[in-house]
Design a protein around this motif. Structure first.
Motif, PDB file in Angstrom:
ATOM      1  N   THR A  72       0.826  -1.210   0.000  1.00 52.72           N
ATOM      2  CA  THR A  72       0.000   0.000   0.000  1.00 52.72           C
ATOM      3  C   THR A  72       0.863   1.265   0.000  1.00 52.72           C
ATOM      4  OG1 THR A  72      -0.098   0.073   2.426  1.00 52.72           O
ATOM      5  CG2 THR A  72      -1.838  -1.153   1.281  1.00 52.72           C
ATOM      6  N   VAL A  73       2.175   1.103   0.012  1.00 60.45           N
ATOM      7  CA  VAL A  73       3.070   2.260   0.158  1.00 60.45           C
ATOM      8  C   VAL A  73       3.883   2.498  -1.107  1.00 60.45           C
ATOM      9  CG1 VAL A  73       3.218   1.978   2.656  1.00 60.45           C
ATOM     10  CG2 VAL A  73       4.906   0.861   1.195  1.00 60.45           C
ATOM     11  N   GLU A  74       4.377   3.721  -1.240  1.00 61.10           N
ATOM     12  CA  GLU A  74       5.193   4.076  -2.401  1.00 61.10           C
ATOM     13  C   GLU A  74       6.574   3.447  -2.358  1.00 61.10           C
ATOM     14  OE1 GLU A  74       4.768   8.257  -4.159  1.00 61.10           O
ATOM     15  OE2 GLU A  74       4.353   8.584  -2.029  1.00 61.10           O
ATOM     16  N   HIS A  75       7.107   3.306  -1.149  1.00 65.93           N
ATOM     17  CA  HIS A  75       8.477   2.813  -0.990  1.00 65.93           C
ATOM     18  C   HIS A  75       8.484   1.609  -0.035  1.00 65.93           C
ATOM     19  CE1 HIS A  75       8.904   7.035  -2.298  1.00 65.93           C
ATOM     20  NE2 HIS A  75       9.935   6.566  -2.969  1.00 65.93           N
ATOM     21  N   PRO A  76       8.165   0.423  -0.556  1.00 64.91           N
ATOM     22  CA  PRO A  76       8.080  -0.776   0.293  1.00 64.91           C
ATOM     23  C   PRO A  76       9.456  -1.396   0.570  1.00 64.91           C
ATOM     24  CG  PRO A  76       7.561  -1.337  -1.963  1.00 64.91           C
ATOM     25  CD  PRO A  76       7.785   0.150  -1.948  1.00 64.91           C
ATOM     26  N   SER A  77       9.425  -2.467   1.343  1.00 64.01           N
ATOM     27  CA  SER A  77      10.632  -3.245   1.644  1.00 64.01           C
ATOM     28  C   SER A  77      10.419  -4.699   1.240  1.00 64.01           C
ATOM     29  CB  SER A  77      10.964  -3.184   3.141  1.00 64.01           C
ATOM     30  OG  SER A  77      11.339  -1.878   3.529  1.00 64.01           O
ATOM     31  N   TRP A  78      11.504  -5.321   0.788  1.00 67.34           N
ATOM     32  CA  TRP A  78      11.508  -6.740   0.428  1.00 67.34           C
ATOM     33  C   TRP A  78      12.405  -7.470   1.415  1.00 67.34           C
ATOM     34  CZ3 TRP A  78      11.293  -2.724  -2.852  1.00 67.34           C
ATOM     35  CH2 TRP A  78      10.415  -2.765  -3.936  1.00 67.34           C
ATOM     36  N   TYR A  79      12.122  -8.760   1.618  1.00 75.08           N
ATOM     37  CA  TYR A  79      12.949  -9.578   2.499  1.00 75.08           C
ATOM     38  C   TYR A  79      13.409 -10.827   1.749  1.00 75.08           C
ATOM     39  CZ  TYR A  79      11.716  -6.738   6.545  1.00 75.08           C
ATOM     40  OH  TYR A  79      11.586  -5.692   7.425  1.00 75.08           O
ATOM     41  N   PHE A  80      14.682 -11.148   1.918  1.00 77.35           N
ATOM     42  CA  PHE A  80      15.274 -12.301   1.239  1.00 77.35           C
ATOM     43  C   PHE A  80      16.130 -13.101   2.227  1.00 77.35           C
ATOM     44  CE2 PHE A  80      14.894  -8.813  -1.798  1.00 77.35           C
ATOM     45  CZ  PHE A  80      14.173  -9.396  -2.831  1.00 77.35           C
ATOM     46  N   TYR A  81      16.037 -14.420   2.123  1.00 75.61           N
ATOM     47  CA  TYR A  81      16.996 -15.249   2.853  1.00 75.61           C
ATOM     48  C   TYR A  81      18.200 -15.449   1.954  1.00 75.61           C
ATOM     49  CZ  TYR A  81      19.560 -19.143   4.680  1.00 75.61           C
ATOM     50  OH  TYR A  81      20.591 -19.923   5.133  1.00 75.61           O
ATOM     51  N   VAL A  82      19.384 -15.068   2.459  1.00 75.30           N
ATOM     52  CA  VAL A  82      20.615 -15.160   1.683  1.00 75.30           C
ATOM     53  C   VAL A  82      21.551 -16.149   2.383  1.00 75.30           C
ATOM     54  CG1 VAL A  82      22.565 -13.900   0.717  1.00 75.30           C
ATOM     55  CG2 VAL A  82      20.336 -12.783   0.915  1.00 75.30           C
ATOM     56  N   PRO A  83      21.933 -17.244   1.703  1.00 71.92           N
ATOM     57  CA  PRO A  83      22.755 -18.272   2.353  1.00 71.92           C
ATOM     58  C   PRO A  83      24.254 -17.999   2.318  1.00 71.92           C
ATOM     59  CG  PRO A  83      22.123 -19.004   0.167  1.00 71.92           C
ATOM     60  CD  PRO A  83      21.465 -17.663   0.374  1.00 71.92           C
ATOM     61  N   TYR A  84      24.665 -16.950   1.594  1.00 70.46           N
ATOM     62  CA  TYR A  84      26.091 -16.668   1.450  1.00 70.46           C
ATOM     63  C   TYR A  84      26.503 -15.494   2.341  1.00 70.46           C
ATOM     64  CZ  TYR A  84      25.029 -19.450  -2.660  1.00 70.46           C
ATOM     65  OH  TYR A  84      24.577 -20.442  -3.495  1.00 70.46           O
ATOM     66  N   THR A  85      27.810 -15.425   2.650  1.00 72.15           N
ATOM     67  CA  THR A  85      28.312 -14.394   3.556  1.00 72.15           C
ATOM     68  C   THR A  85      29.321 -13.494   2.858  1.00 72.15           C
ATOM     69  OG1 THR A  85      30.178 -15.725   4.359  1.00 72.15           O
ATOM     70  CG2 THR A  85      28.046 -16.036   5.453  1.00 72.15           C
ATOM     71  N   LYS A  86      29.746 -12.443   3.579  1.00 75.48           N
ATOM     72  CA  LYS A  86      30.677 -11.473   3.011  1.00 75.48           C
ATOM     73  C   LYS A  86      32.060 -12.052   2.752  1.00 75.48           C
ATOM     74  CE  LYS A  86      31.974  -9.531   7.508  1.00 75.48           C
ATOM     75  NZ  LYS A  86      31.944  -8.297   8.348  1.00 75.48           N
ATOM     76  N   ASP A  87      32.335 -13.241   3.294  1.00 75.97           N
ATOM     77  CA  ASP A  87      33.603 -13.912   3.018  1.00 75.97           C
ATOM     78  C   ASP A  87      33.659 -14.435   1.588  1.00 75.97           C
ATOM     79  OD1 ASP A  87      34.443 -13.466   5.625  1.00 75.97           O
ATOM     80  OD2 ASP A  87      33.547 -15.337   6.349  1.00 75.97           O
ATOM     81  N   SER A  88      32.513 -14.510   0.948  1.00 78.93           N
ATOM     82  CA  SER A  88      32.449 -14.985  -0.437  1.00 78.93           C
ATOM     83  C   SER A  88      32.591 -13.802  -1.395  1.00 78.93           C
ATOM     84  CB  SER A  88      31.117 -15.695  -0.696  1.00 78.93           C
ATOM     85  OG  SER A  88      30.902 -16.718   0.263  1.00 78.93           O
ATOM     86  N   PRO A  89      33.391 -13.940  -2.443  1.00 78.05           N
ATOM     87  CA  PRO A  89      33.606 -12.834  -3.383  1.00 78.05           C
ATOM     88  C   PRO A  89      32.493 -12.729  -4.428  1.00 78.05           C
ATOM     89  CG  PRO A  89      34.918 -14.703  -4.059  1.00 78.05           C
ATOM     90  CD  PRO A  89      34.199 -15.136  -2.800  1.00 78.05           C
ATOM     91  N   TYR A  90      31.245 -12.713  -3.957  1.00 85.62           N
ATOM     92  CA  TYR A  90      30.116 -12.710  -4.872  1.00 85.62           C
ATOM     93  C   TYR A  90      29.543 -11.303  -4.991  1.00 85.62           C
ATOM     94  CZ  TYR A  90      30.310 -17.719  -3.750  1.00 85.62           C
ATOM     95  OH  TYR A  90      30.721 -19.011  -3.544  1.00 85.62           O
ATOM     96  N   THR A  91      28.990 -10.995  -6.153  1.00 80.72           N
ATOM     97  CA  THR A  91      28.320  -9.712  -6.349  1.00 80.72           C
ATOM     98  C   THR A  91      26.814  -9.922  -6.264  1.00 80.72           C
ATOM     99  OG1 THR A  91      28.373 -10.022  -8.760  1.00 80.72           O
ATOM    100  CG2 THR A  91      30.175  -8.764  -7.757  1.00 80.72           C
ATOM    101  N   VAL A  92      26.152  -9.030  -5.536  1.00 76.46           N
ATOM    102  CA  VAL A  92      24.715  -9.153  -5.288  1.00 76.46           C
ATOM    103  C   VAL A  92      24.034  -7.862  -5.727  1.00 76.46           C
ATOM    104  CG1 VAL A  92      22.946  -9.687  -3.568  1.00 76.46           C
ATOM    105  CG2 VAL A  92      25.279 -10.572  -3.278  1.00 76.46           C
ATOM    106  N   GLU A  93      22.865  -8.007  -6.338  1.00 80.02           N
ATOM    107  CA  GLU A  93      22.199  -6.823  -6.898  1.00 80.02           C
ATOM    108  C   GLU A  93      20.681  -6.961  -6.781  1.00 80.02           C
ATOM    109  OE1 GLU A  93      23.612  -4.513 -10.705  1.00 80.02           O
ATOM    110  OE2 GLU A  93      22.234  -6.106 -11.337  1.00 80.02           O
ATOM    111  N   PHE A  94      20.037  -5.837  -6.471  1.00 82.98           N
ATOM    112  CA  PHE A  94      18.573  -5.768  -6.475  1.00 82.98           C
ATOM    113  C   PHE A  94      18.154  -4.788  -7.562  1.00 82.98           C
ATOM    114  CE2 PHE A  94      14.629  -3.636  -5.234  1.00 82.98           C
ATOM    115  CZ  PHE A  94      13.787  -4.721  -5.045  1.00 82.98           C
TER     116      PHE A  94
END
Length: 266
Positions: free
Chosen positions: A103-125
């Motif tokens: 119902t809002v202009e600027h909502p929030s999304w929630y994701f379960y992420v199994p990887y950590t910052k120790d991994s050299p992965y790139t993440v994007e929304f």
């Protein structure tokens, strides 16, 4: 005769007054008031999230789980795949539709992420409008442990228009050379208006009651966000933990319900 009748009259008056007082208190003692702040009472009265039907037109499609099959190139397999905390339906032809209302202009999304910052992965929304034009794009920093993260559309980004559908993507690229496909989830979000009586009720309700109203009216994103914020403020509250499991269980994401909600998420 008159002197003996005075104590009897006094006794009858006192007895009658006590009986009237108890009678007036009985309804109050018998049940809690509708505006009780007891989370258990409110949650017990609330029903499970009521997912509205898919909007008319082309089905939204989407992907609620990420992750490649074992032996395929891409991100490493994990006990629980990348998961979008969003309702989905699976049709007879195995087509999955992932979508929810806000119902809002600027909502929030929630994701379960199994990887950590120790991994050299790139993440994007990424958020797109119905014509596949980019509305918002953000690089996401991984946390120090697996868990549920929050991604919010900032006030500086264009807001969602009412009755318009938008498509979102959450992508993790585990191959720096991009020779292997990324793991991703995607779905559709639609902003709607609630009736004025419901809006007024939400404006004056305490957070736990707001959560119940949103859930009962099929507003997934605000229901999830309200409950997540309550859990982060009250991490030891057993009733809120149970309701979190109940809410995610209602959309068949039981395996994610026990994972931590990470603080300080983007």
């Amino acid at each position: 005769m008159n002197s003996n009748s005075q104590p009897i009259k006094l006794f009858l008056v006192v007895a009658f007054s006590c009986t009237s007082l108890l009678a007036s208190l009985t309804p109050v003692l018998a049940k809690p008031t509708p505006n009780s702040s007891d989370a258990k009472t409110i949650l017990a009265q609330a029903k499970t999230f009521d997912q509205p039907p898919i909007p008319a037109g082309s089905p939204p499609g989407g992907r609620v789980r990420g992750g490649a099959k074992r032996g395929e190139p891409g991100c490493p397999t994990t006990k629980i795949d990348l998961t979008a905390l969003v309702p989905f339906t699976q049709e007879a032809n195995s087509v999955i539709n992932v979508w929810g209302q806000t119902t809002v202009e600027h909502p929030s999304w929630y994701f379960y992420v199994p990887y950590t910052k120790d991994s050299p992965y790139t993440v994007e929304f990424v958020l797109q409008d119905s014509d596949a034009n980019e509305v918002y794009k953000k690089a996401i920093a991984l946390s120090d442990k697996p868990g549920v993260i929050r991604v919010s559309l900032p006030s500086t980004a264009p807001g969602l228009a009412v009755d318009k559908q938008y498509r979102w993507f959450f992508t993790i690229n585990c191959d720096q050379e991009k020779n292997a496909p990324p793991t991703f989830v995607e779905g559709v979000i639609k902003r709607v208006n609630l009736s004025q009586p419901i809006v007024k009720e939400i404006e004056t309700a305490e957070p736990i009651k707001r959560y119940a109203i949103y859930a009962q009216n099929g507003i997934w994103y605000e229901a999830l966000t309200t409950l997540a914020e309550l859990r982060q403020k009250n991490p030891q509250d057993a009733a809120l933990k149970a309701e979190w499991r109940n809410l995610l269980g209602s959309i068949r994401l039981n395996d994610v319900a026990g994972e931590p909600i990470l603080s300080g998420t983007p």
